[in-house]
Design a protein around this motif. Sequence first.
Motif, PDB file in Angstrom:
ATOM      1  N   GLY A   1       2.664   7.772   2.524  1.00  0.00           N
ATOM      2  CA  GLY A   1       1.490   7.951   1.668  1.00  0.00           C
ATOM      3  C   GLY A   1       1.472   9.319   1.011  1.00  0.00           C
ATOM      4  N   HIS A   2       0.254   9.877   0.867  1.00  0.00           N
ATOM      5  CA  HIS A   2       0.069  11.100   0.071  1.00  0.00           C
ATOM      6  C   HIS A   2       0.377  12.384   0.826  1.00  0.00           C
TER       7      HIS A   2
ATOM      8  N   ILE B   1      -0.364   5.967   7.588  1.00  0.00           N
ATOM      9  CA  ILE B   1      -0.446   5.984   6.122  1.00  0.00           C
ATOM     10  C   ILE B   1      -1.604   6.907   5.729  1.00  0.00           C
ATOM     11  N   VAL B   2      -1.261   7.923   4.940  1.00  0.00           N
ATOM     12  CA  VAL B   2      -2.232   8.957   4.600  1.00  0.00           C
ATOM     13  C   VAL B   2      -2.708   8.795   3.159  1.00  0.00           C
ATOM     14  N   MET B   3      -4.035   8.921   2.944  1.00  0.00           N
ATOM     15  CA  MET B   3      -4.580   8.765   1.598  1.00  0.00           C
ATOM     16  C   MET B   3      -5.399   9.979   1.187  1.00  0.00           C
TER      17      MET B   3
ATOM     18  N   LEU C   1       0.791  -1.239   0.000  1.00  0.00           N
ATOM     19  CA  LEU C   1       0.000   0.000   0.000  1.00  0.00           C
ATOM     20  C   LEU C   1       0.828   1.298   0.000  1.00  0.00           C
ATOM     21  N   PRO C   2       1.790   1.484   0.936  1.00  0.00           N
ATOM     22  CA  PRO C   2       2.496   2.777   0.936  1.00  0.00           C
ATOM     23  C   PRO C   2       3.246   3.048  -0.377  1.00  0.00           C
TER      24      PRO C   2
ATOM     25  N   GLU D   1       6.981  -8.045  -0.351  1.00  0.00           N
ATOM     26  CA  GLU D   1       6.106  -7.409   0.632  1.00  0.00           C
ATOM     27  C   GLU D   1       6.925  -6.286   1.258  1.00  0.00           C
ATOM     28  N   CYS D   2       6.236  -5.354   1.913  1.00  0.00           N
ATOM     29  CA  CYS D   2       6.812  -4.101   2.407  1.00  0.00           C
ATOM     30  C   CYS D   2       8.292  -4.209   2.788  1.00  0.00           C
TER      31      CYS D   2
ATOM     32  N   THR E   1      -8.163   8.336  -3.696  1.00  0.00           N
ATOM     33  CA  THR E   1      -7.870   6.945  -3.353  1.00  0.00           C
ATOM     34  C   THR E   1      -9.161   6.156  -3.134  1.00  0.00           C
TER      35      THR E   1
ATOM     36  N   LEU F   1      -4.697   5.414   7.830  1.00  0.00           N
ATOM     37  CA  LEU F   1      -4.435   4.164   8.552  1.00  0.00           C
ATOM     38  C   LEU F   1      -3.361   4.510   9.584  1.00  0.00           C
TER      39      LEU F   1
ATOM     40  N   LYS G   1      -5.606  -4.135  -1.322  1.00  0.00           N
ATOM     41  CA  LYS G   1      -4.141  -4.175  -1.161  1.00  0.00           C
ATOM     42  C   LYS G   1      -3.754  -4.801   0.185  1.00  0.00           C
ATOM     43  N   THR G   2      -4.402  -4.359   1.260  1.00  0.00           N
ATOM     44  CA  THR G   2      -4.022  -4.904   2.569  1.00  0.00           C
ATOM     45  C   THR G   2      -4.410  -6.381   2.653  1.00  0.00           C
TER      46      THR G   2
ATOM     47  N   PRO H   1       3.534  -2.858   6.834  1.00  0.00           N
ATOM     48  CA  PRO H   1       3.546  -1.807   5.810  1.00  0.00           C
ATOM     49  C   PRO H   1       3.309  -0.435   6.429  1.00  0.00           C
ATOM     50  N   GLY H   2       4.207   0.500   6.146  1.00  0.00           N
ATOM     51  CA  GLY H   2       4.093   1.844   6.703  1.00  0.00           C
ATOM     52  C   GLY H   2       5.009   2.086   7.891  1.00  0.00           C
TER      53      GLY H   2
ATOM     54  N   TRP I   1     -10.060  -0.541  -3.167  1.00  0.00           N
ATOM     55  CA  TRP I   1      -8.698  -0.863  -3.613  1.00  0.00           C
ATOM     56  C   TRP I   1      -7.753  -0.935  -2.413  1.00  0.00           C
ATOM     57  N   MET I   2      -7.900   0.026  -1.476  1.00  0.00           N
ATOM     58  CA  MET I   2      -7.053   0.032  -0.272  1.00  0.00           C
ATOM     59  C   MET I   2      -7.218  -1.291   0.489  1.00  0.00           C
TER      60      MET I   2
ATOM     61  N   CYS J   1       9.037   3.099   3.311  1.00  0.00           N
ATOM     62  CA  CYS J   1       7.838   3.832   2.863  1.00  0.00           C
ATOM     63  C   CYS J   1       8.024   5.351   2.852  1.00  0.00           C
TER      64      CYS J   1
ATOM     65  N   HIS K   1      -4.509  -8.606   0.222  1.00  0.00           N
ATOM     66  CA  HIS K   1      -3.521  -9.413  -0.505  1.00  0.00           C
ATOM     67  C   HIS K   1      -2.241  -9.562   0.318  1.00  0.00           C
ATOM     68  N   PHE K   2      -1.877  -8.496   1.030  1.00  0.00           N
ATOM     69  CA  PHE K   2      -0.695  -8.571   1.888  1.00  0.00           C
ATOM     70  C   PHE K   2      -0.884  -9.670   2.942  1.00  0.00           C
TER      71      PHE K   2
ATOM     72  N   LEU L   1       0.607   3.803  -3.126  1.00  0.00           N
ATOM     73  CA  LEU L   1       0.074   5.168  -3.045  1.00  0.00           C
ATOM     74  C   LEU L   1       0.993   6.149  -3.756  1.00  0.00           C
ATOM     75  N   ARG L   2       2.217   5.742  -3.988  1.00  0.00           N
ATOM     76  CA  ARG L   2       3.175   6.615  -4.672  1.00  0.00           C
ATOM     77  C   ARG L   2       3.600   6.020  -6.013  1.00  0.00           C
TER      78      ARG L   2
END
Lengths: 157, 425
Positions: B243-244, B321-323, A83-84, A120-121, B327, B281, B335-336, B85-86, B331-332, A125, B338-339, A87-88
């Motif tokens: 993130g964004h 994690i900023v969206m 995800l992170p 994976e991550c 976004t 998140l 993604k998580t 993640p993050g 989809w978010m 990030c 699938h992780f 997002l980019r």
Amino acid sequence: MLSDNAKSDIQKLMAQYPDARSAVMPALHLVQRELGWLPDDAIQAIAELVGLSKTEVNGVATFYTMYARAPHGKHTIMFCNDLPCALRGSEKMLEHLEHKLGCPAGHTSADGAITLKEAECLGGCDHAPVMLVDGVEHWHDLTIEKLDEIVERLRNT
Amino acid sequence: MEHLILRDLDISDIDRIEVYEKHGGYSAFRKAVKEMAPDQVTDAVKVSGLRGRGGAGFPAGVKWSFLPKGVFPRYLVANADESEPGTFKDRQIMERNPHQFIEGMAIASYAIQCHHAFIYIRGEFPHAAQCLERAIAQAEARGYLGEKILGTDYALRITVHRGAGAYICGEETALLESMEGKLGQPRVKPPFPAVVGLYNKPTVINNVETLANVPLIIERGADWYAKIGTAKSTGPKIFCLSGHVNRPGNYEAPFGSISLRDLIFDLGGGIRGGKKLKAILPAGASSFVINPAANEAVLDAKLDFESLTPFGSALGSASVIVMDDATCMVWMAKKTSHFFEHESCGKCTPCREGTYWMARLLDRIDSGAGTLADIDLLANVANQILGKTLCPLGDFSTAPVTSSVKAFREEYERHVKERGCWARK
């Protein structure tokens, strides 16, 4: 199959732990560094050294994603698409890589130069998107241009 | 303000031991082994209020005091499997201020009378592992590690153990299994690691950031430390921002001193490309997603371990994690999911099968082939996982799914009605 150096290094690793079995993962890392991947007879040799069954060592070698039980390209790209990074812009970059290498993630380019894996991550990030090349080189703040440069360099080395 | 953990931001070459020493480094360890009894060290950490920075927030000193008396050897394992993640705070500590972490390990080891400590570092951090090896060699050369440390009878060595790609090994019992050369799959608890841990011996497992706080407590005093932050969440905290945002990165601030608004809009420089904030998140991929539009007060809550609870979320490891408003929330969640599907170790059926089915359902809804019933089915599958697995990975996998269905249900319904994703049309 294993070099004498590798064998003695594995024995040193075993001595570092209260239980020699803990040396399995470092031993797999070591042999993969030497051979590029983990063939059956290397698994067998590690099992004999550490005192485990081949099945147990194979279990470890297949559970963790960084071990390769099949030969792969001269170089390996682990490309983060979590995800992170996504997002980019990582999803489009992964598509670009697949197109450029002519193979989907999880496969090796036809010239045998590069194996592309979805990672994976990778814990980068703050500088997403990121990727790890050959298990040691971290690349961050990736762009399509930067990817093209890196792929060209890998193809020629 | 002076950084207490990310000291590399103030002193760029603090990874060199002589620089670390010049700035007070290893004086806390010296004080502990020369002037304090092991239990006094544990008591100081209890008084400081230090809570685990890996996400659960369990009081560190209390954890140390759980070890059964008189059972040896005992082990300390630093959890450096940072894989959420993050999250990327421990990597910065290990690469750029490694001695503060090593010193924290040495003090913790002394407190629990451990003579062989381990760092379990994820395989994808080769550079951080090298930095640690170098820092340990420097500490050995200076007599902080080895036999007869600083002229006392205390002995300690630290071994760096590399993982090889498995998120699950961040879970402490899976980490122990992996350390022992087995598949990284969680153990049944109880017994807890404090009683039956590494090689079946009493074991303390602490996160890297937690251990990096320990020298401060011994050097400057537990009372000084306890005044930083809030009454229940003491000390400094590293917030990972990704993130964004315009300026992603690690930001250190005392607990209870900054809000999500401060973090995102002040420290992080706001949302990229002039877009608007849509969702957050706060604890990486295993978060309950925050929809600030539903209750703007969430942006102003000062962040500590408990302050996001009234808003249906939790701070965890503070991996924010900023969206932005472009976004898609389906989809978010996809993604998580699938992780977690990929990272489920396969031991517990609800997690192994449930993460698979959540990912399939989200693929279907995202692609436009889903039905309204699929949305309820998704919540139903999540409920079949929740609380039914040995380790928290199962629960984690449901958090972004159930919370996004709840907070952004109209977006899920729109995917069904419009036969696909609005964001990609």
